[in-house]
Write an enzyme that holds these catalytic residues in place. Structure first.
Site, PDB file in Angstrom:
ATOM      1  N   GLU A   1       0.815  -1.225   0.000  1.00  0.00           N
ATOM      2  CA  GLU A   1       0.000   0.000   0.000  1.00  0.00           C
ATOM      3  C   GLU A   1       0.845   1.270   0.000  1.00  0.00           C
ATOM      4  O   GLU A   1       0.502   2.262   0.641  1.00  0.00           O
ATOM      5  CB  GLU A   1      -0.954   0.004   1.202  1.00  0.00           C
ATOM      6  CG  GLU A   1      -2.387  -0.181   0.820  1.00  0.00           C
ATOM      7  CD  GLU A   1      -2.620   0.059  -0.641  1.00  0.00           C
ATOM      8  OE1 GLU A   1      -2.542   1.222  -1.040  1.00  0.00           O
ATOM      9  OE2 GLU A   1      -2.848  -0.900  -1.377  1.00  0.00           O
TER      10      GLU A   1
HETATM   11  C1  FAD Z   1       2.266  -9.840   0.327  1.00  0.00           C
HETATM   12  C2  FAD Z   1       2.081  -8.726  -0.631  1.00  0.00           C
HETATM   13  C3  FAD Z   1       0.804  -8.341  -1.006  1.00  0.00           C
HETATM   14  C4  FAD Z   1       0.622  -7.315  -1.932  1.00  0.00           C
HETATM   15  N1  FAD Z   1      -0.650  -7.009  -2.358  1.00  0.00           N
HETATM   16  C5  FAD Z   1      -0.812  -6.169  -3.431  1.00  0.00           C
HETATM   17  C6  FAD Z   1      -2.087  -6.011  -4.049  1.00  0.00           C
HETATM   18  O1  FAD Z   1      -3.096  -6.533  -3.598  1.00  0.00           O
HETATM   19  N2  FAD Z   1      -2.159  -5.236  -5.161  1.00  0.00           N
HETATM   20  C7  FAD Z   1      -1.076  -4.619  -5.705  1.00  0.00           C
HETATM   21  O2  FAD Z   1      -1.210  -3.959  -6.711  1.00  0.00           O
HETATM   22  N3  FAD Z   1       0.160  -4.740  -5.126  1.00  0.00           N
HETATM   23  C8  FAD Z   1       0.308  -5.511  -4.007  1.00  0.00           C
HETATM   24  N4  FAD Z   1       1.541  -5.670  -3.438  1.00  0.00           N
HETATM   25  C9  FAD Z   1       2.667  -4.923  -3.975  1.00  0.00           C
HETATM   26  C10 FAD Z   1       3.142  -3.816  -3.048  1.00  0.00           C
HETATM   27  O3  FAD Z   1       2.197  -2.786  -2.960  1.00  0.00           O
HETATM   28  C11 FAD Z   1       4.512  -3.354  -3.559  1.00  0.00           C
HETATM   29  O4  FAD Z   1       5.407  -4.398  -3.255  1.00  0.00           O
HETATM   30  C12 FAD Z   1       4.957  -2.058  -2.938  1.00  0.00           C
HETATM   31  O5  FAD Z   1       4.156  -1.015  -3.408  1.00  0.00           O
HETATM   32  C13 FAD Z   1       6.422  -1.730  -3.264  1.00  0.00           C
HETATM   33  O6  FAD Z   1       6.694  -1.920  -4.613  1.00  0.00           O
HETATM   34  P1  FAD Z   1       7.950  -2.829  -5.049  1.00  0.00           P
HETATM   35  O7  FAD Z   1       7.848  -4.113  -4.314  1.00  0.00           O
HETATM   36  O8  FAD Z   1       7.988  -2.891  -6.522  1.00  0.00           O
HETATM   37  O9  FAD Z   1       9.196  -2.056  -4.499  1.00  0.00           O
HETATM   38  P2  FAD Z   1       9.976  -0.872  -5.264  1.00  0.00           P
HETATM   39  O10 FAD Z   1       9.008   0.091  -5.804  1.00  0.00           O
HETATM   40  O11 FAD Z   1      10.957  -1.487  -6.190  1.00  0.00           O
HETATM   41  O12 FAD Z   1      10.749  -0.194  -4.057  1.00  0.00           O
HETATM   42  C14 FAD Z   1      11.946  -0.749  -3.483  1.00  0.00           C
HETATM   43  C15 FAD Z   1      12.437   0.162  -2.354  1.00  0.00           C
HETATM   44  O13 FAD Z   1      12.741   1.444  -2.904  1.00  0.00           O
HETATM   45  C16 FAD Z   1      12.078   2.446  -2.163  1.00  0.00           C
HETATM   46  N5  FAD Z   1      11.710   3.551  -3.046  1.00  0.00           N
HETATM   47  C17 FAD Z   1      11.117   3.509  -4.246  1.00  0.00           C
HETATM   48  N6  FAD Z   1      10.917   4.734  -4.717  1.00  0.00           N
HETATM   49  C18 FAD Z   1      11.360   5.597  -3.797  1.00  0.00           C
HETATM   50  C19 FAD Z   1      11.422   7.016  -3.674  1.00  0.00           C
HETATM   51  N7  FAD Z   1      10.929   7.817  -4.616  1.00  0.00           N
HETATM   52  N8  FAD Z   1      11.966   7.559  -2.573  1.00  0.00           N
HETATM   53  C20 FAD Z   1      12.447   6.765  -1.578  1.00  0.00           C
HETATM   54  N9  FAD Z   1      12.404   5.423  -1.629  1.00  0.00           N
HETATM   55  C21 FAD Z   1      11.878   4.850  -2.723  1.00  0.00           C
HETATM   56  C22 FAD Z   1      10.844   1.765  -1.605  1.00  0.00           C
HETATM   57  O14 FAD Z   1      10.331   2.456  -0.466  1.00  0.00           O
HETATM   58  C23 FAD Z   1      11.393   0.399  -1.281  1.00  0.00           C
HETATM   59  O15 FAD Z   1      11.999   0.408  -0.017  1.00  0.00           O
HETATM   60  C24 FAD Z   1       1.736  -6.647  -2.460  1.00  0.00           C
HETATM   61  C25 FAD Z   1       3.027  -7.020  -2.068  1.00  0.00           C
HETATM   62  C26 FAD Z   1       3.198  -8.039  -1.178  1.00  0.00           C
HETATM   63  C27 FAD Z   1       4.604  -8.450  -0.815  1.00  0.00           C
END
Ligand code: FAD
Length: 596
Positions: free
Chosen positions: A443
């Site tokens: 989220e």
């Molecule tokens: C169990 C689980 C359930 C989920 N359920 C859903 C769902 O129902 N629907 C859905 O659509 N998604 C879902 N997700 C996805 C989840 O919302 C994303 O994993 C999350 O938004 C982070 O995206 P990412 O994993 O691609 O990390 P990334 O976007 O690759 O981020 C990696 C790191 O970089 C940091 N970062 C990125 N950009 C910035 C910035 N501008 N400034 C500072 N730091 C930054 C982030 O904070 C993070 O620490 C789920 C994930 C999991 C693990």
């Protein structure tokens, strides 16, 4: 496995004594009939349902997890989940805070909020199935066409169908502007959608007869980035003319993830192979519509963490009273036994009180936000609605990030109370720690929440929303500043308020020179503001408790002790956090990336 008893007494204190919800609800025409009896009855019944039906499935659901069948592309949820969901639907729980026009019971959000805490204490993984439906309901209600509302809302409200949010793709999570799923318009007004979504919670399961996926995708010639994203409603089964289940739509689950916690919830890879969908709202304005869902989900994630904090605390207290190890430093408290219960040890009490204070602070805070949502939706005065909406916008990232960070601390402390017995799975404590961890990530990660708070919600409007909320705090401080009995609460509250004002201005000035200053300060800044909010609520609760501390009801003594602990032991971390936030970007950005 352990226990859960809904904290009804504290919920009643927050609703009736702190927030005076009955009086507040009387100002909202939709809810003028709601009285304390109705509220208490829902709390009692909700407490029974969650403790008796859902809690017993929490540990077994974690152990068993979900099963994926590659041949049929279906997911079976852990034993008992489906039957519990039927009971939830039959009991009308799904419809609690929904609009009667679509079959809802029309109760206020502030009541549903307490029920959601109970659901999450009892079983976070299970609660995610109906929890996501609620966000889908909110989104469709605000942005759907009349036809969409007529076809889908009654099914979501009754719980017959559930919802999902399909945003994330393998190459994009935080940065949704990069998403690639595509939607092609069809002659009949529908769209054919192709793409791959990952990590979709409750994307496939066996608990409801249909699943409504809310999918972000791009229409042809959409602008690049987040300005070119549209939102589509893509049902697993297309609805028949009579509203029932029709043809299977090619949106299927390709796999489910192995993961750290919430094993009872399916985290699905979803493949859309020309799946039929209908646009929600305008083309390229999908993110705007999806924000309704996302905001509901952010508040929901805060509630997940409040639920976990409470249940972990309750179990740790029982254990600390039962487990005997070592003697009290001030002499035996249990001389007839070979050792004293560990609750005599000051540091065990610190761990317990940390959980208690974070649960009680979050309960007061989230109930307040929920009541503001009711005012935003239903107050007859437009200015009041706008003011409430601004406050909800300001406080949402704090609900999401502050409560989830605190739950990570509190569940870990609760596990620590058990010593080695907390680390092994038999007692169920390590599950709470594992389940709590995801709440900091999905989220929008907590870093993204902090950037949203500081960058968009505060600096973005020159501090107007924060100032407005600060005026409430200031008024409370002025009203009570001369009361010596309250000075232990009012002084640190007023002091922190002044510090937040200075800190905000300082970061704002630095941000003019270098935008990285916002990113460098945001995370500690959010925690400082979170503590300001908790200080405000703990000071108000302490005031009520002080007035009633001589009552025979020991509740007030306990509340006062918790407030004192909060101000003495938790709130002072703001001194360190403010130093961190002020330390600037240079200590983070000095190294070239290749020197890491
Ligand atoms: C169990 C689980 C359930 C989920 N359920 C859903 C769902 O129902 N629907 C859905 O659509 N998604 C879902 N997700 C996805 C989840 O919302 C994303 O994993 C999350 O938004 C982070 O995206 P990412 O994993 O691609 O990390 P990334 O976007 O690759 O981020 C990696 C790191 O970089 C940091 N970062 C990125 N950009 C910035 C910035 N501008 N400034 C500072 N730091 C930054 C982030 O904070 C993070 O620490 C789920 C994930 C999991 C693990």
């Amino acid at each position: 496995m352990g226990q859960y008893v809904a904290p009804i007494r504290d919920m009643q204190f927050v609703l009736h004594e702190l927030l005076k919800v009955e009086d507040e609800l009387k100002t909202l025409p939709n809810y003028s009939e709601i009285d304390a009896d109705i509220i208490n009855q829902v709390l009692e019944e909700g407490g029974k349902f969650t403790a008796e039906v859902l809690f017993p499935l929490n540990h077994s659901g974690d152990r068993e997890g979900c099963h994926y069948d590659g041949a049929t592309k279906t997911v079976t949820t852990p034993k008992g989940f489906k039957e519990a969901y039927k009971q939830y639907v039959d009991g009308g729980w799904a419809a609690l805070a929904c609009d009667p026009e679509y079959g809802g019971q029309g109760l206020p959000v502030v009541m549903n909020n307490s029920f959601y805490e109970m659901l999450n204490s009892a079983n976070q993984a299970w609660t995610m199935y109906p929890g996501l439906s609620h966000g889908a309901y909110e989104c469709l209600k605000e942005h759907g066409t009349d036809d969409q509302k007529k076809t889908y809302l009654p099914k979501l409200v009754s719980g017959e169908w559930t919802g999902t949010m399909c945003l994330t793709e393998p190459h994009c999570g935080t940065d949704l502007g990069m998403l690639r799923s595509k939607a092609l318009p069809q002659a009949d007004g529908s769209w054919l959608i192709t793409g791959n979504k990952i990590f979709i919670s409750a994307g496939e399961h066996d608990m409801s007869e249909n699943i409504l996926h809310l999918v972000l995708a791009r229409v042809p010639d959409a602008p690049e980035g987040s300005k070119g994203i549209s939102l589509f409603l893509v049902p697993k089964f297309l609805p028949n003319a009579d509203g029932g289940i029709g043809e299977r739509n090619p949106i299927t689950c390709g796999a489910i993830e192995e993961k750290m916690g919430i094993h009872g919830n399916s985290t699905c890879q979803m493949n859309l192979d020309g799946a039929k969908g209908w646009i929600i709202g305008q083309p390229n304005k999908g993110l705007n519509a999806m924000f309704v869902f996302m905001n509901a989900a952010r508040l929901g994630v805060g509630m997940q963490s409040l639920g976990l904090t409470e249940v972990a605390y309750q179990n740790a207290v029982t254990y600390a009273k039962d487990r005997i190890q070592m003697r009290s430093l001030t002499g035996p408290k249990n001389p007839e036994k070979p050792a004293d219960p560990i609750i005599v040890h000051p540091d065990v009490r610190r761990m317990l009180l940390t959980g208690r204070a974070y649960a009680e602070g979050a309960r007061a805070f989230t109930s307040y936000v929920a009541l503001q949502i009711d005012r935003e939706l239903h107050h007859p005065d437009e200015d009041v609605r706008k003011e409430a909406a601004d406050e909800v916008a300001l406080l949402t990232p704090i609900v999401k990030a502050f409560i989830t960070d605190n739950a990570w601390i509190a569940t870990s402390e609760a596990m620590q109370v058990y010593g080695g017995h907390g680390y092994i799975s038999e007692w169920g404590m390590e599950q709470y720690v594992r389940d709590a961890r995801i709440n900091l990530i999905y989220e929008g990660t907590n870093t993204i929440q902090a950037l949203d708070l500081l960058g968009r919600k505060i600096l973005g409007d020159n501090g107007a929303k924060l100032r407005k909320f600060g005026e409430k705090i200031k008024a409370f401080v002025e009203e009570n500043g001369l009361d010596e009995n309250l000075s232990e609460f009012i002084t640190p509250l007023g002091d922190l308020g002044d510090k937040v004002t200075k800190l905000t201005m300082e970061i704002g000035m630095k941000a003019f020179q270098n935008a990285d200053e916002v990113g460098a300060a945001a995370v500690p800044y959010l925690r400082v503001v979170g503590h300001l909010v908790y200080s405000y609520f703990f000071a108000q609760m302490a005031k009520i408790a002080l007035e009633k501390q001589d009552s025979s009801d020991t509740f007030y003594k306990t509340k006062l002790a918790t407030a004192r602990f909060y101000f003495a032991r938790l709130q002072p971390e703001t001194a360190t956090l403010i130093r961190q936030a002020r330390s600037g970007a240079a200590n983070l950005m000095a190294l070239d990336a290749d020197l890491f």
